[in-house]
Every structure is written in C-alpha cells, then in structure tokens.
Design a protein around this motif. Structure first.
Motif, PDB file in Angstrom:
ATOM      1  N   VAL A  23      16.439   3.410  20.096  1.00 38.17           N
ATOM      2  CA  VAL A  23      16.757   3.794  18.715  1.00 38.17           C
ATOM      3  C   VAL A  23      15.903   4.988  18.287  1.00 38.17           C
ATOM      4  CG1 VAL A  23      16.688   3.030  16.308  1.00 38.17           C
ATOM      5  CG2 VAL A  23      17.552   1.500  18.078  1.00 38.17           C
ATOM      6  N   MET A  24      14.650   5.008  18.701  1.00 38.55           N
ATOM      7  CA  MET A  24      13.778   6.136  18.366  1.00 38.55           C
ATOM      8  C   MET A  24      14.301   7.430  18.986  1.00 38.55           C
ATOM      9  SD  MET A  24      10.090   4.217  18.806  1.00 38.55           S
ATOM     10  CE  MET A  24       9.084   5.653  18.418  1.00 38.55           C
ATOM     11  N   LEU A  25      14.732   7.347  20.233  1.00 38.71           N
ATOM     12  CA  LEU A  25      15.277   8.538  20.885  1.00 38.71           C
ATOM     13  C   LEU A  25      16.571   8.990  20.222  1.00 38.71           C
ATOM     14  CD1 LEU A  25      14.671   7.802  24.683  1.00 38.71           C
ATOM     15  CD2 LEU A  25      13.538   9.524  23.264  1.00 38.71           C
ATOM     16  N   PHE A  26      17.423   8.027  19.871  1.00 35.83           N
ATOM     17  CA  PHE A  26      18.689   8.397  19.236  1.00 35.83           C
ATOM     18  C   PHE A  26      18.453   8.934  17.828  1.00 35.83           C
ATOM     19  CE2 PHE A  26      23.001   7.503  17.484  1.00 35.83           C
ATOM     20  CZ  PHE A  26      23.703   8.282  18.388  1.00 35.83           C
ATOM     21  N   SER A  27      17.410   8.429  17.160  1.00 32.97           N
ATOM     22  CA  SER A  27      17.065   8.973  15.849  1.00 32.97           C
ATOM     23  C   SER A  27      16.638  10.428  15.961  1.00 32.97           C
ATOM     24  CB  SER A  27      15.937   8.143  15.223  1.00 32.97           C
ATOM     25  OG  SER A  27      15.505   8.710  14.006  1.00 32.97           O
ATOM     26  N   LEU A  28      15.968  10.746  17.066  1.00 27.51           N
ATOM     27  CA  LEU A  28      15.525  12.123  17.281  1.00 27.51           C
ATOM     28  C   LEU A  28      16.668  13.013  17.745  1.00 27.51           C
ATOM     29  CD1 LEU A  28      12.999  14.001  17.418  1.00 27.51           C
ATOM     30  CD2 LEU A  28      12.857  13.385  19.838  1.00 27.51           C
ATOM     31  N   PHE A  29      17.493  12.490  18.653  1.00 29.33           N
ATOM     32  CA  PHE A  29      18.566  13.282  19.254  1.00 29.33           C
ATOM     33  C   PHE A  29      19.924  12.809  18.746  1.00 29.33           C
ATOM     34  CE2 PHE A  29      15.426  13.301  22.942  1.00 29.33           C
ATOM     35  CZ  PHE A  29      14.853  14.498  22.545  1.00 29.33           C
ATOM     36  N   HIS A  30      20.244  13.155  17.534  1.00 31.54           N
ATOM     37  CA  HIS A  30      21.601  12.933  17.046  1.00 31.54           C
ATOM     38  C   HIS A  30      21.893  13.979  15.978  1.00 31.54           C
ATOM     39  CE1 HIS A  30      19.683  10.939  13.638  1.00 31.54           C
ATOM     40  NE2 HIS A  30      20.843  10.888  13.024  1.00 31.54           N
ATOM     41  N   TYR A  31      23.103  13.971  15.483  1.00 34.66           N
ATOM     42  CA  TYR A  31      23.558  15.016  14.571  1.00 34.66           C
ATOM     43  C   TYR A  31      22.688  15.094  13.312  1.00 34.66           C
ATOM     44  CZ  TYR A  31      25.800  10.684  13.140  1.00 34.66           C
ATOM     45  OH  TYR A  31      26.034   9.378  12.815  1.00 34.66           O
TER      46      TYR A  31
END
Length: 259
Positions: free
Chosen positions: A199-207
């Motif tokens: 979730v932390m990575l997706f929070s960083l790498f998303h639109y």
C-alpha cells in the motif's frame, strides 16, 4: 509535470508514516528506527524513480524535444502588505479551492451513493470492491484497498478514511483516534507488513490527485498529456507491486527449501 507525482506530497506522508509505525514500528514503537528507515527508503525510491522515468522519457516519447527552463523575476520594489494578501488570496487560495471543489463534489456524491445504496443487503461499495478483487489480488492488494485509492482521486488524504469506511461497512467517512485501533482494524482484514509495504508503494506510485490533473490539462490543453500524467505513474505502481509480489514469493520459496 509527468514525474513530480513520484515525490510524495503532504497528503501521502500521513499514510506512509501511519502504516510504517503500525507494521514496521511494532508495539510501543520499539522498532521506530526501522519504521523511519522504511519511510525514508520509500521516499528515496520515489526520487530515484523520478530520475529513471525522466531518462526513459527523454530517450523515447520526448526524444528530440528541446527542454528549457525560464525563470522570470518580477521587478524589485517594496512589498505592499494589503495588496500582497489580497492577490495571494484571490490568485492562489480561491483558485485552488475552486479546483478542489470541482473534483471533490462529484467524487463525494459518488462515494455517498456507493456507501448508502444496498442491493440484496449489500452496499454498492462492497459490490464494487468484490468486482475489483481479482485485479487487486493480482498485485497483492485487496478490492477495498484499490477502491479506496480510486475514490480518493480528489485528495490522497482520503485513502485511509475511505478504507476504514469500507472495512467497517459504514455510510460515512471515519477516522480512528489511535494507531493501535487502526492497526487492529487492518489486521482483522488480513493485513501483514507485506500488505502495508504494498500500500505504501502504491500510495507513492499512482496517479496524481484530481486537482493536479486539472492543472496539467490547463497548462497543456491536451487530453493526451493529461491521460499520460494519469497512466504513467499508475503503470509504474502496478509494476512495482508485481515486482514486490515476485520478491515475496521467491523469499517464501527459499525459506521453505531451507526448512
């Protein structure tokens, strides 16, 4: 414009810090240095991705396009406090608020309808999460997490409140008072440190948020560049989560072989 989203804004830091504190910091913050190191590592990975994607763009999509930076300085004069405050309020505060409301109002209405409309005793929010579950499971998340990121398009600060609203089956946004309570809810839904890291990575790498996308469209007047600003970081996020999933599976396989 296309890569500044990889550096976390103020709206993403609370999520990063909270999840690191809960799942990496341990009880009573015994591993606070580890939690701080994880947050620092995530931020540095975002900076590194900025340079990597910029280099790839300069060799592919933007190859041959001249780049220039122009800085225009205003004439030097004594500031007028009254005029400065008025212009700052009108040009910045009101302007940003209007853009935020333009995005937040429709998204808020959609969220309310999803949370408060039921079909066969199940909310549309839960149905939407179940529909997203196959895609979310493929990248190591769950349908509620992916739905929370989608509904948080107006502002990144909404991810955790939306996620809690969905997990607790409530009809409105909710915030918990302590990290212990938040951790209890997340662990009851099957979260582990690997889920938190994903979730932390997706929070960083998303639109980027909706206000940023509106700014991109206003600056470029191009739907193509706006969609690219949306899709490029999202693609990087999916790739990062798939890589994390492969690493975790490989690590588990190695551990089983040693046993």
């Amino acid at each position: 414009m296309l890569t500044n989203v990889f550096v976390p804004c103020n709206g993403r830091f609370p999520l990063l810090i909270a999840l690191a504190g809960i799942f990496m910091g341990g009880a009573e913050g015994r591993n606070s240095l580890l939690a701080a190191g994880v947050v620092t590592g995530v931020v540095l990975s975002g900076i590194g991705m900025t340079f990597l994607v910029s280099r790839l763009l300069s060799r592919t999509l933007l190859k041959g396009v001249p780049s220039a930076f122009a800085l225009e300085l205003p004439p030097y004069r004594w500031p007028r406090i009254g005029s400065l405050l008025v212009r700052s309020f009108l040009d910045r505060t009101v302007f940003v608020l209007v853009r935020a409301v333009t995005v937040a109002a429709p998204a808020g209405a959609v969220t309310w309808v999803l949370a408060n409309t039921e079909i066969y005793h199940e909310s549309l929010l839960s149905l939407a999460a179940r529909c997203l579950q196959p895609l979310a499971g493929f990248i190591g998340l769950d349908g509620y997490i992916l739905l929370a990121f989608i509904l948080a398009l107006p502002a990144n600060e909404l991810v955790l409140p939306l996620l809690l609203m969905a997990y607790l089956n409530l009809g409105s946004l909710v915030e918990l008072d302590t990290l212990e309570a938040l951790g209890g809810v997340l662990r009851s839904q099957g979260w582990t440190w690997a889920t938190a890291l994903g979730v932390m990575l997706f929070s960083l790498f998303h639109y980027p948020c909706g206000t940023t996308l509106l700014s991109v469209y206003k600056e470029t007047r191009s739907l193509k560049w706006t969609l690219l600003a949306f899709g490029l970081p999202l693609g990087v996020g999916f790739g990062a989560l798939l890589l994390l999933k492969v690493i975790l599976v490989f690590g588990q396989a190695c551990a089983l072989l040693q046993v």
